[in-house]
Design an enzyme around this catalytic site. Structure first.
Site, PDB file in Angstrom:
ATOM      1  N   ARG A   1      13.129  10.956  -2.380  1.00  0.00           N
ATOM      2  CA  ARG A   1      13.951  12.203  -2.549  1.00  0.00           C
ATOM      3  C   ARG A   1      15.239  12.079  -1.626  1.00  0.00           C
ATOM      4  O   ARG A   1      16.352  12.538  -2.343  1.00  0.00           O
ATOM      5  CB  ARG A   1      13.072  13.270  -2.340  1.00  0.00           C
ATOM      6  CG  ARG A   1      13.969  14.697  -2.425  1.00  0.00           C
ATOM      7  CD  ARG A   1      13.002  15.582  -1.952  1.00  0.00           C
ATOM      8  NE  ARG A   1      13.668  17.205  -1.733  1.00  0.00           N
ATOM      9  CZ  ARG A   1      14.392  17.485  -0.733  1.00  0.00           C
ATOM     10  NH1 ARG A   1      14.065  16.900   0.110  1.00  0.00           N
ATOM     11  NH2 ARG A   1      14.841  18.753  -0.707  1.00  0.00           N
TER      12      ARG A   1
ATOM     13  N   ARG B   1       0.875  -5.196  -5.576  1.00  0.00           N
ATOM     14  CA  ARG B   1       1.114  -6.475  -4.893  1.00  0.00           C
ATOM     15  C   ARG B   1       1.698  -7.319  -5.946  1.00  0.00           C
ATOM     16  O   ARG B   1       1.602  -7.223  -7.373  1.00  0.00           O
ATOM     17  CB  ARG B   1      -0.351  -6.992  -4.568  1.00  0.00           C
ATOM     18  CG  ARG B   1      -1.108  -6.288  -3.771  1.00  0.00           C
ATOM     19  CD  ARG B   1      -0.592  -5.841  -2.524  1.00  0.00           C
ATOM     20  NE  ARG B   1      -1.683  -4.667  -1.688  1.00  0.00           N
ATOM     21  CZ  ARG B   1      -1.398  -4.334  -0.947  1.00  0.00           C
ATOM     22  NH1 ARG B   1      -0.291  -4.323  -0.017  1.00  0.00           N
ATOM     23  NH2 ARG B   1      -2.185  -3.374  -0.109  1.00  0.00           N
TER      24      ARG B   1
ATOM     25  N   THR C   1       3.870   2.702   5.869  1.00  0.00           N
ATOM     26  CA  THR C   1       2.651   2.140   5.841  1.00  0.00           C
ATOM     27  C   THR C   1       1.627   3.121   6.722  1.00  0.00           C
ATOM     28  O   THR C   1       2.060   3.473   7.702  1.00  0.00           O
ATOM     29  CB  THR C   1       2.509   0.689   6.316  1.00  0.00           C
ATOM     30  OG1 THR C   1       0.993   0.533   6.724  1.00  0.00           O
ATOM     31  CG2 THR C   1       3.409   0.504   7.534  1.00  0.00           C
TER      32      THR C   1
ATOM     33  N   GLN D   1      -7.569   7.876   2.953  1.00  0.00           N
ATOM     34  CA  GLN D   1      -6.572   8.029   4.060  1.00  0.00           C
ATOM     35  C   GLN D   1      -5.163   7.800   3.537  1.00  0.00           C
ATOM     36  O   GLN D   1      -4.089   8.115   4.150  1.00  0.00           O
ATOM     37  CB  GLN D   1      -6.973   7.012   5.010  1.00  0.00           C
ATOM     38  CG  GLN D   1      -8.401   7.404   5.657  1.00  0.00           C
ATOM     39  CD  GLN D   1      -8.820   6.053   6.611  1.00  0.00           C
ATOM     40  OE1 GLN D   1      -8.495   5.709   7.562  1.00  0.00           O
ATOM     41  NE2 GLN D   1      -9.589   5.140   5.573  1.00  0.00           N
TER      42      GLN D   1
ATOM     43  N   GLY E   1      -6.164   0.327   8.620  1.00  0.00           N
ATOM     44  CA  GLY E   1      -5.317  -0.032   9.849  1.00  0.00           C
ATOM     45  C   GLY E   1      -4.962  -1.386   9.682  1.00  0.00           C
ATOM     46  O   GLY E   1      -4.517  -2.150  10.651  1.00  0.00           O
ATOM     47  N   ARG E   2      -5.539  -2.177   8.842  1.00  0.00           N
ATOM     48  CA  ARG E   2      -5.461  -3.585   8.487  1.00  0.00           C
ATOM     49  C   ARG E   2      -6.137  -4.225   9.885  1.00  0.00           C
ATOM     50  O   ARG E   2      -6.955  -4.274  10.211  1.00  0.00           O
ATOM     51  CB  ARG E   2      -4.141  -3.963   8.025  1.00  0.00           C
ATOM     52  CG  ARG E   2      -4.018  -5.237   7.519  1.00  0.00           C
ATOM     53  CD  ARG E   2      -2.735  -5.428   6.739  1.00  0.00           C
ATOM     54  NE  ARG E   2      -1.459  -5.528   7.656  1.00  0.00           N
ATOM     55  CZ  ARG E   2      -0.527  -6.266   7.535  1.00  0.00           C
ATOM     56  NH1 ARG E   2      -0.369  -6.953   6.562  1.00  0.00           N
ATOM     57  NH2 ARG E   2       0.572  -6.213   8.283  1.00  0.00           N
TER      58      ARG E   2
ATOM     59  N   ASP F   1      -0.887   2.348   8.366  1.00  0.00           N
ATOM     60  CA  ASP F   1      -1.004   1.226   9.376  1.00  0.00           C
ATOM     61  C   ASP F   1      -0.255   1.349  10.707  1.00  0.00           C
ATOM     62  O   ASP F   1      -1.001   1.081  11.772  1.00  0.00           O
ATOM     63  CB  ASP F   1      -1.115  -0.192   9.161  1.00  0.00           C
ATOM     64  CG  ASP F   1      -2.048  -0.273   7.987  1.00  0.00           C
ATOM     65  OD1 ASP F   1      -3.030   0.420   7.626  1.00  0.00           O
ATOM     66  OD2 ASP F   1      -1.812  -1.055   6.937  1.00  0.00           O
TER      67      ASP F   1
ATOM     68  N   ALA G   1     -13.956  11.806  19.011  1.00  0.00           N
ATOM     69  CA  ALA G   1     -15.157  10.785  18.800  1.00  0.00           C
ATOM     70  C   ALA G   1     -15.696  10.124  20.183  1.00  0.00           C
ATOM     71  O   ALA G   1     -14.950  10.299  21.188  1.00  0.00           O
ATOM     72  CB  ALA G   1     -14.545   9.634  17.926  1.00  0.00           C
TER      73      ALA G   1
ATOM     74  N   ASP H   1       1.811  -0.465  11.745  1.00  0.00           N
ATOM     75  CA  ASP H   1       1.868  -1.628  12.578  1.00  0.00           C
ATOM     76  C   ASP H   1       3.314  -2.565  12.510  1.00  0.00           C
ATOM     77  O   ASP H   1       3.265  -3.692  12.526  1.00  0.00           O
ATOM     78  CB  ASP H   1       0.837  -2.789  12.054  1.00  0.00           C
ATOM     79  CG  ASP H   1       0.757  -2.949  10.444  1.00  0.00           C
ATOM     80  OD1 ASP H   1       1.798  -2.180   9.819  1.00  0.00           O
ATOM     81  OD2 ASP H   1       0.161  -3.830  10.008  1.00  0.00           O
TER      82      ASP H   1
ATOM     83  N   ARG I   1     -27.639  12.582  14.658  1.00  0.00           N
ATOM     84  CA  ARG I   1     -27.679  11.280  14.386  1.00  0.00           C
ATOM     85  C   ARG I   1     -26.438  10.578  15.031  1.00  0.00           C
ATOM     86  O   ARG I   1     -25.387  11.308  15.480  1.00  0.00           O
ATOM     87  CB  ARG I   1     -27.758  11.276  12.872  1.00  0.00           C
ATOM     88  CG  ARG I   1     -28.967  11.281  12.367  1.00  0.00           C
ATOM     89  CD  ARG I   1     -28.763  11.410  10.787  1.00  0.00           C
ATOM     90  NE  ARG I   1     -30.031  11.226  10.127  1.00  0.00           N
ATOM     91  CZ  ARG I   1     -30.293  11.942   8.945  1.00  0.00           C
ATOM     92  NH1 ARG I   1     -29.343  12.151   8.205  1.00  0.00           N
ATOM     93  NH2 ARG I   1     -31.441  11.966   8.345  1.00  0.00           N
TER      94      ARG I   1
ATOM     95  N   GLY J   1       0.895  -1.287   0.002  1.00  0.00           N
ATOM     96  CA  GLY J   1      -0.016   0.172   0.096  1.00  0.00           C
ATOM     97  C   GLY J   1       0.896   1.330  -0.063  1.00  0.00           C
ATOM     98  O   GLY J   1       1.796   1.159   0.778  1.00  0.00           O
TER      99      GLY J   1
ATOM    100  N   HIS K   1      -9.909   4.529   0.804  1.00  0.00           N
ATOM    101  CA  HIS K   1      -8.510   4.849   0.438  1.00  0.00           C
ATOM    102  C   HIS K   1      -8.202   6.489   0.373  1.00  0.00           C
ATOM    103  O   HIS K   1      -6.753   6.691   0.117  1.00  0.00           O
ATOM    104  CB  HIS K   1      -8.396   4.313  -1.074  1.00  0.00           C
ATOM    105  CG  HIS K   1      -8.083   2.933  -1.038  1.00  0.00           C
ATOM    106  ND1 HIS K   1      -9.096   2.148  -0.746  1.00  0.00           N
ATOM    107  CD2 HIS K   1      -7.165   2.135  -1.389  1.00  0.00           C
ATOM    108  CE1 HIS K   1      -8.825   0.817  -0.695  1.00  0.00           C
ATOM    109  NE2 HIS K   1      -7.625   0.789  -1.121  1.00  0.00           N
TER     110      HIS K   1
ATOM    111  N   ASP L   1       4.946  -4.947   6.506  1.00  0.00           N
ATOM    112  CA  ASP L   1       5.693  -6.137   6.911  1.00  0.00           C
ATOM    113  C   ASP L   1       5.584  -7.297   5.532  1.00  0.00           C
ATOM    114  O   ASP L   1       6.562  -8.003   5.642  1.00  0.00           O
ATOM    115  CB  ASP L   1       4.996  -6.859   8.108  1.00  0.00           C
ATOM    116  CG  ASP L   1       3.610  -6.965   7.973  1.00  0.00           C
ATOM    117  OD1 ASP L   1       2.856  -6.532   6.985  1.00  0.00           O
ATOM    118  OD2 ASP L   1       3.019  -8.086   8.780  1.00  0.00           O
TER     119      ASP L   1
END
Length: 334
Positions: A22, A73, A127, A260, A172-173, A129, A188, A131, A164, A12, A258, A104
């Site tokens: 750069r 991929r 990434t 993000q 974040g996978r 994520d 939130a 992670d 609402r 990703g 996406h 990873d």
């Protein structure tokens, strides 16, 4: 003796990858190294699809999202034949050092290539994520938080207008870093992350309790639930159905998706990408190989590649405690 260095971006995309490219170009130019860029991730390595990278490629590059080398991929690299082909292509191109910017999965591929190829392999964590174990942050993570926060702020405006409940799924996978920090920075009302998710039944009870408690206190106000992807069974539609079973019907699901992964990188990602790119090039020609370069406490570090996925990276404890307070500990068993 001048070195031949190759760089690729895999998996990703993440804001700041171009800033890292750069920095690598400039550092290689200073060290008199030849730098080649493989296009389309490992697919480009398997097809010997590379381009020379020079200072001409760096103009206005630091602020661009995405990756000028493109990414993809690569199923072929999951086979032993693909690994051997990648190693042979590196030898044919007379590459001394391969730099892989990715997550990873990309690092696992690099580690496998290292078993067949005697050259130097360096990984740079890229990434949204965050992670990857062994580094405080990954390239793209800070921008993704900012993008998610801005989107949640906008959703809050319309949520307030109609009083609402909105369910907002972020990426974040399999990790909750992005969800936790996007929720915390946007104020939130509730967040669902994999690190603390036990079951849908237990979680729905806590969410419903929170909503009813808040509305009993303040009336029919808006309520924002941030949900990490791949956590809730059947996704946001499943969570919406569960809420409706508890007579909470005015619910709107929003998947940020996406968006993000795009956008101009914020300053933190530009600085991290520049630091790691320069540091990686400083290691070219050394005995250090099969490692990731990361940053811990604002200092560059090296981490064996296998530890980046074998060790589990914990959420920031201070951020967790702050979110617990925000969600009101009386109604949460986090």
């Amino acid at each position: 003796m001048s070195k031949r260095v190759a760089i690729l971006t895999s998996g990703g995309d993440a804001p700041g990858m171009n800033a890292c490219i750069r920095a690598s170009i400039i550092a290689c130019q200073k060290a008199n190294y030849t730098l080649l860029g493989y296009k389309h991730g490992y697919n480009g390595l398997l097809q010997q699809e590379y381009i020379p990278l020079s200072l001409d490629s760096t103009h206005n590059l630091i602020q661009q999202g995405g990756t000028i080398l493109h990414s993809a991929r690569c199923k072929e690299l999951k086979s032993h034949e693909g690994i051997k082909k990648a190693a042979n292509n590196l030898m044919k191109a007379e590459i001394d050092t391969l730099i892989v910017i990715g997550g990873d999965g990309s690092f696992r591929g690099a580690a496998e290539i290292g078993k067949e190829w005697k050259g130097q392999i360096l990984g740079i964590p890229g990434t949204i994520d965050n992670d990857i174990s062994g580094t405080d942050a990954t390239i793209g993570y800070f921008t993704a938080i900012d993008t998610a926060m801005s989107s949640i702020d906008k959703v809050r405006d319309t949520a307030d207008a109609f009083e609402r409940i909105f369910l907002i799924e972020v990426m974040g996978r399999n990790a909750g870093f992005l969800a936790l920090n996007a929720a915390l920075s946007s104020a939130a009302d509730y967040v669902v992350v994999p690190e603390f998710f036990e079951s849908a039944d237990k979680e729905i009870e806590k969410i419903v309790t929170q909503i009813k408690a808040q509305r009993a206190l303040k009336g029919p106000v808006s309520f924002i639930v941030v949900v990490a992807e791949n956590v809730w069974p059947k996704g946001l539609s499943g969570l919406t159905e569960e809420l409706m079973k508890h007579d909470i019907s005015d619910v709107r699901p929003v998947t940020l998706g996406h968006v993000q992964r795009g956008g101009s990188p914020v300053a933190q990602d530009r600085l991290l990408a520049t630091t790691l790119g320069e540091f990686a090039i400083s290691l070219v020609g050394s005995d250090i190989t099969n490692i990731m370069v990361g940053e811990v406490n604002q200092r560059p570090v090296t981490v064996p590649l296998h530890k980046t996925w074998e060790n589990t990276k914990p959420l920031n404890e201070a951020h967790v405690e702050a979110m617990r307070t925000l969600m009101n500990e009386r109604y949460s068993s986090w």
